[in-house]
Design a protein around this motif. Structure first.
Motif, PDB file in Angstrom:
ATOM      1  N   GLN A   1       0.828  -1.202   0.000  1.00  0.00           N
ATOM      2  CA  GLN A   1       0.000   0.000   0.000  1.00  0.00           C
ATOM      3  C   GLN A   1       0.865   1.256   0.000  1.00  0.00           C
ATOM      4  O   GLN A   1       0.534   2.237  -0.674  1.00  0.00           O
ATOM      5  CB  GLN A   1      -0.921  -0.008   1.226  1.00  0.00           C
ATOM      6  N   THR A   2       1.953   1.230   0.751  1.00  0.00           N
ATOM      7  CA  THR A   2       2.858   2.386   0.770  1.00  0.00           C
ATOM      8  C   THR A   2       3.439   2.646  -0.609  1.00  0.00           C
ATOM      9  O   THR A   2       3.531   3.796  -1.065  1.00  0.00           O
ATOM     10  CB  THR A   2       3.988   2.155   1.785  1.00  0.00           C
ATOM     11  N   LEU A   3       3.815   1.576  -1.309  1.00  0.00           N
ATOM     12  CA  LEU A   3       4.376   1.727  -2.651  1.00  0.00           C
ATOM     13  C   LEU A   3       3.330   2.268  -3.625  1.00  0.00           C
ATOM     14  O   LEU A   3       3.627   3.133  -4.452  1.00  0.00           O
ATOM     15  CB  LEU A   3       4.905   0.373  -3.142  1.00  0.00           C
ATOM     16  N   LEU A   4       2.089   1.795  -3.511  1.00  0.00           N
ATOM     17  CA  LEU A   4       1.028   2.291  -4.390  1.00  0.00           C
ATOM     18  C   LEU A   4       0.766   3.775  -4.168  1.00  0.00           C
ATOM     19  O   LEU A   4       0.534   4.529  -5.120  1.00  0.00           O
ATOM     20  CB  LEU A   4      -0.259   1.501  -4.151  1.00  0.00           C
ATOM     21  N   ARG A   5       0.774   4.197  -2.897  1.00  0.00           N
ATOM     22  CA  ARG A   5       0.517   5.613  -2.595  1.00  0.00           C
ATOM     23  C   ARG A   5       1.548   6.520  -3.258  1.00  0.00           C
ATOM     24  O   ARG A   5       1.215   7.618  -3.721  1.00  0.00           O
ATOM     25  CB  ARG A   5       0.518   5.836  -1.083  1.00  0.00           C
ATOM     26  N   LYS A   6       2.782   6.073  -3.301  1.00  0.00           N
ATOM     27  CA  LYS A   6       3.835   6.890  -3.909  1.00  0.00           C
ATOM     28  C   LYS A   6       3.703   6.955  -5.430  1.00  0.00           C
ATOM     29  O   LYS A   6       4.269   7.846  -6.058  1.00  0.00           O
ATOM     30  CB  LYS A   6       5.201   6.332  -3.530  1.00  0.00           C
ATOM     31  N   MET A   7       2.957   6.013  -6.014  1.00  0.00           N
ATOM     32  CA  MET A   7       2.852   5.950  -7.472  1.00  0.00           C
ATOM     33  C   MET A   7       1.604   6.663  -7.992  1.00  0.00           C
ATOM     34  O   MET A   7       1.350   6.663  -9.195  1.00  0.00           O
ATOM     35  CB  MET A   7       2.837   4.487  -7.921  1.00  0.00           C
TER      36      MET A   7
ATOM     37  N   ASP B   1      -4.047   7.959  -0.116  1.00  0.00           N
ATOM     38  CA  ASP B   1      -4.430   6.989   0.910  1.00  0.00           C
ATOM     39  C   ASP B   1      -5.855   6.489   0.679  1.00  0.00           C
ATOM     40  O   ASP B   1      -6.135   5.297   0.801  1.00  0.00           O
ATOM     41  CB  ASP B   1      -4.332   7.626   2.304  1.00  0.00           C
ATOM     42  N   TYR B   2      -6.746   7.414   0.339  1.00  0.00           N
ATOM     43  CA  TYR B   2      -8.145   7.053   0.115  1.00  0.00           C
ATOM     44  C   TYR B   2      -8.286   6.128  -1.093  1.00  0.00           C
ATOM     45  O   TYR B   2      -9.016   5.128  -1.051  1.00  0.00           O
ATOM     46  CB  TYR B   2      -8.957   8.331  -0.081  1.00  0.00           C
ATOM     47  N   LEU B   3      -7.570   6.427  -2.166  1.00  0.00           N
ATOM     48  CA  LEU B   3      -7.646   5.592  -3.365  1.00  0.00           C
ATOM     49  C   LEU B   3      -7.104   4.191  -3.099  1.00  0.00           C
ATOM     50  O   LEU B   3      -7.667   3.197  -3.575  1.00  0.00           O
ATOM     51  CB  LEU B   3      -6.869   6.257  -4.507  1.00  0.00           C
ATOM     52  N   VAL B   4      -6.014   4.090  -2.358  1.00  0.00           N
ATOM     53  CA  VAL B   4      -5.438   2.775  -2.049  1.00  0.00           C
ATOM     54  C   VAL B   4      -6.403   1.972  -1.187  1.00  0.00           C
ATOM     55  O   VAL B   4      -6.572   0.760  -1.388  1.00  0.00           O
ATOM     56  CB  VAL B   4      -4.070   2.938  -1.347  1.00  0.00           C
ATOM     57  N   GLN B   5      -7.065   2.615  -0.238  1.00  0.00           N
ATOM     58  CA  GLN B   5      -8.052   1.919   0.587  1.00  0.00           C
ATOM     59  C   GLN B   5      -9.208   1.409  -0.261  1.00  0.00           C
ATOM     60  O   GLN B   5      -9.689   0.285  -0.059  1.00  0.00           O
ATOM     61  CB  GLN B   5      -8.569   2.853   1.684  1.00  0.00           C
ATOM     62  N   CYS B   6      -9.662   2.212  -1.213  1.00  0.00           N
ATOM     63  CA  CYS B   6     -10.733   1.771  -2.101  1.00  0.00           C
ATOM     64  C   CYS B   6     -10.304   0.547  -2.900  1.00  0.00           C
ATOM     65  O   CYS B   6     -11.084  -0.404  -3.073  1.00  0.00           O
ATOM     66  CB  CYS B   6     -11.133   2.902  -3.052  1.00  0.00           C
ATOM     67  N   LEU B   7      -9.076   0.552  -3.396  1.00  0.00           N
ATOM     68  CA  LEU B   7      -8.599  -0.569  -4.195  1.00  0.00           C
ATOM     69  C   LEU B   7      -8.485  -1.838  -3.362  1.00  0.00           C
ATOM     70  O   LEU B   7      -8.915  -2.919  -3.783  1.00  0.00           O
ATOM     71  CB  LEU B   7      -7.243  -0.226  -4.821  1.00  0.00           C
ATOM     72  N   MET B   8      -7.911  -1.746  -2.167  1.00  0.00           N
ATOM     73  CA  MET B   8      -7.685  -2.926  -1.342  1.00  0.00           C
ATOM     74  C   MET B   8      -8.985  -3.465  -0.761  1.00  0.00           C
ATOM     75  O   MET B   8      -9.130  -4.678  -0.586  1.00  0.00           O
ATOM     76  CB  MET B   8      -6.709  -2.603  -0.213  1.00  0.00           C
ATOM     77  N   GLU B   9      -9.949  -2.586  -0.458  1.00  0.00           N
ATOM     78  CA  GLU B   9     -11.210  -3.032   0.134  1.00  0.00           C
ATOM     79  C   GLU B   9     -12.281  -3.318  -0.911  1.00  0.00           C
ATOM     80  O   GLU B   9     -13.298  -3.944  -0.609  1.00  0.00           O
ATOM     81  CB  GLU B   9     -11.730  -1.977   1.116  1.00  0.00           C
ATOM     82  N   GLY B  10     -12.074  -2.846  -2.152  1.00  0.00           N
ATOM     83  CA  GLY B  10     -13.039  -3.107  -3.212  1.00  0.00           C
ATOM     84  C   GLY B  10     -14.338  -2.356  -3.070  1.00  0.00           C
ATOM     85  O   GLY B  10     -15.377  -2.799  -3.562  1.00  0.00           O
ATOM     86  N   ARG B  11     -14.313  -1.198  -2.428  1.00  0.00           N
ATOM     87  CA  ARG B  11     -15.527  -0.406  -2.261  1.00  0.00           C
ATOM     88  C   ARG B  11     -15.145   1.021  -1.894  1.00  0.00           C
ATOM     89  O   ARG B  11     -14.035   1.285  -1.443  1.00  0.00           O
ATOM     90  CB  ARG B  11     -16.421  -0.987  -1.166  1.00  0.00           C
ATOM     91  N   VAL B  12     -16.110   1.938  -2.087  1.00  0.00           N
ATOM     92  CA  VAL B  12     -15.904   3.334  -1.710  1.00  0.00           C
ATOM     93  C   VAL B  12     -15.984   3.447  -0.202  1.00  0.00           C
ATOM     94  O   VAL B  12     -16.888   2.906   0.429  1.00  0.00           O
ATOM     95  CB  VAL B  12     -16.967   4.240  -2.370  1.00  0.00           C
ATOM     96  N   LYS B  13     -15.019   4.133   0.372  1.00  0.00           N
ATOM     97  CA  LYS B  13     -14.993   4.334   1.816  1.00  0.00           C
ATOM     98  C   LYS B  13     -15.771   5.593   2.144  1.00  0.00           C
ATOM     99  O   LYS B  13     -15.412   6.676   1.732  1.00  0.00           O
ATOM    100  CB  LYS B  13     -13.551   4.445   2.317  1.00  0.00           C
ATOM    101  N   ARG B  14     -16.855   5.420   2.888  1.00  0.00           N
ATOM    102  CA  ARG B  14     -17.678   6.560   3.280  1.00  0.00           C
ATOM    103  C   ARG B  14     -17.104   7.218   4.526  1.00  0.00           C
ATOM    104  O   ARG B  14     -16.204   6.704   5.176  1.00  0.00           O
ATOM    105  CB  ARG B  14     -19.112   6.113   3.559  1.00  0.00           C
TER     106      ARG B  14
END
Length: 442
Positions: free
Chosen positions: A214-220, A421-434
């Motif tokens: 997740q840290t690597l994805l955030r940097k990209m 951070d929000y985008l990575v959470q959406c990708l890993m959880e497979g849903r929009v974080k409210r």
């Protein structure tokens, strides 16, 4: 304690043999590949299990199992797995055992006894509880080792050919990222970077592996941070994109955000070039009336220059454009003419796209509208999809920052500033974080 050896063409078959002959209580000591697969013969895997010695009187039937010093069992004596899903069923059973043991290990809260108990009577009880907790801990460790062994075997058999260098402990995040719709070549490249740069001591836990990925994805993922305008600074934004992606609704959300929701209340004006769509002007007029915002409707490039002049006292000018198919070159060329009319003014062009479309369509849309000089990307309808890998792949390819995300239809609440951070959470959880208003109110 007796050591028994089982061999088979696959680790799963060898484990199946061991479980059939020795039962579920057998302890797996080691597993390794003793022969690689070739054109003339299959691969051969060896599993060594430990079982307790059973007295001769307790034996019911002799078990025909080879000892460690005997020859390897041939593939003809190995019973093949009837269904590959049996391995996953075993994982579920082991997980339920862990859950049951975990519940037992959590002592219930009891009220302190009213009567005094002597210290001599409490010492044996405490000692007994420590022994029980120690036994439960040992059982959990054994079950955890079994789960990891099964996971590694399944990954060895089912991992894609392109990911041959990816260790089994990365199987979970690889599966999640692939299911999100991320381009296969991008995913392999990111995984290789993770494997190469991640310290070995961090690979022992799937939690640390996930956190590092997740840290690597955030940097990209580049994002455009929203900054406060200082007088006499002004900002002009033009929203472009295909039809039906929500440009007009997004513009209304931005207008309300700048005019009412930020710490500094900006003077906002709206220009609409979308005079072709029925009801488009009326819709924006209604929004502008509710928010008490000035609005100008423009038909041709000459009127566009006049409208900009009329709204020159505004801090922020938002420009809505006509929706155009990425294959309608004529409409895109006309939008370019509006920009060329006032080339002396800096106009920030934001490409608006729906997050629910395929990566191939995103690429086609970006390629067609790139002649307008795209500055940022805005993604809408994040609440209508469960896969966000297409966003990561497009941003990774184009290197264009993301400025805003639309997560619903409510004006102005369902708009957030882009956040990696929000985008990575959406990708890993497979849903929009409210509940992300903190991103939209900074």
């Amino acid at each position: 304690m007796k050591l028994l050896t089982f061999t088979a063409p696959t680790p799963a078959e060898a484990l199946k043999m061991a479980q059939k002959e020795c039962g579920e209580d057998a302890l797996v000591v080691s597993t390794k590949q003793i022969r690689k697969k070739s054109l003339t013969q299959p691969a051969l895997y060896e599993i060594v299990v430990a079982v307790e010695d059973v007295p001769p009187s307790a034996k019911k039937e002799p078990v025909n199992v080879q000892s460690p010093t005997s020859k390897y069992a041939t593939s003809q004596n190995v019973s093949s797995i009837e269904d590959p899903e049996e391995v996953f069923v075993n994982i579920s059973k082991v997980a339920r055992q862990i859950s049951e043991i975990a519940q037992v290990s959590q002592p219930e809260k009891r009220e302190p006894p009213k009567k005094e108990v002597s210290s001599r009577a409490s010492i044996p009880n405490v000692s007994h509880q420590f022994e029980e907790l120690k036994d439960i801990k040992n059982e959990l460790l054994k079950l955890t080792d079994k789960i990891k062994l099964i996971q590694n075997m399944v990954w060895e058999e089912k991992k894609p050919e392109s990911s041959s260098a990816i260790p089994p402990e990365f199987a979970e995040i690889y599966r999640i990222a692939k299911a999100s719709g991320m381009d296969a070549s991008h995913l392999d490249e990111i995984m290789q970077l993770t494997v190469e740069h991640m310290p070995l001591q961090m690979r022992s836990s799937t939690k640390t592996v996930r956190r590092y990925f997740q840290t690597l994805l955030r940097k990209m993922v580049p994002v455009r941070i929203e900054t406060e305008l200082k007088p006499p600074q002004k900002k002009i934004m033009m929203l472009v994109g295909p039809t039906g992606v929500g440009k007009t609704t997004t513009l209304a959300k931005l207008a309300a955000r700048y005019a009412f929701m930020m710490e500094r209340k900006y003077r906002v004006g709206i220009i609409t070039l979308d005079t072709y769509r029925i009801g488009a002007v009326e819709q924006l007029m209604q929004y502008a009336k509710m928010m008490r915002i000035g609005i100008e409707a423009v038909v041709d490039p000459a009127e566009f220059s006049i409208a900009l002049q009329a709204l020159q006292h505004m801090d922020i000018i938002l420009i809505d454009t006509v929706g155009s198919s990425q294959y309608d070159k004529e409409k895109i060329d006309k939008l370019k003419q509006f920009l060329l009319t006032r080339s002396d003014i800096a106009i920030d062009v934001s490409l608006v796209m729906s997050a629910s479309i395929k990566l191939e369509d995103m690429r086609s849309i970006y390629q067609s509208f790139s002649q307008l000089g795209i500055d940022t990307l805005i993604f809408t309808k994040l609440d209508e999809t469960r896969g966000f890998g297409n966003i990561f792949s497009l941003v990774y390819e184009t290197e264009k920052p993301v400025s805003y995300l639309s997560i619903g239809q409510e004006v102005p609440d369902d708009l957030v500033c882009a956040d990696s951070d929000y985008l990575v959470q959406c990708l890993m959880e497979g849903r929009v974080k409210r509940g992300v208003n903190e991103h939209s109110s900074e």
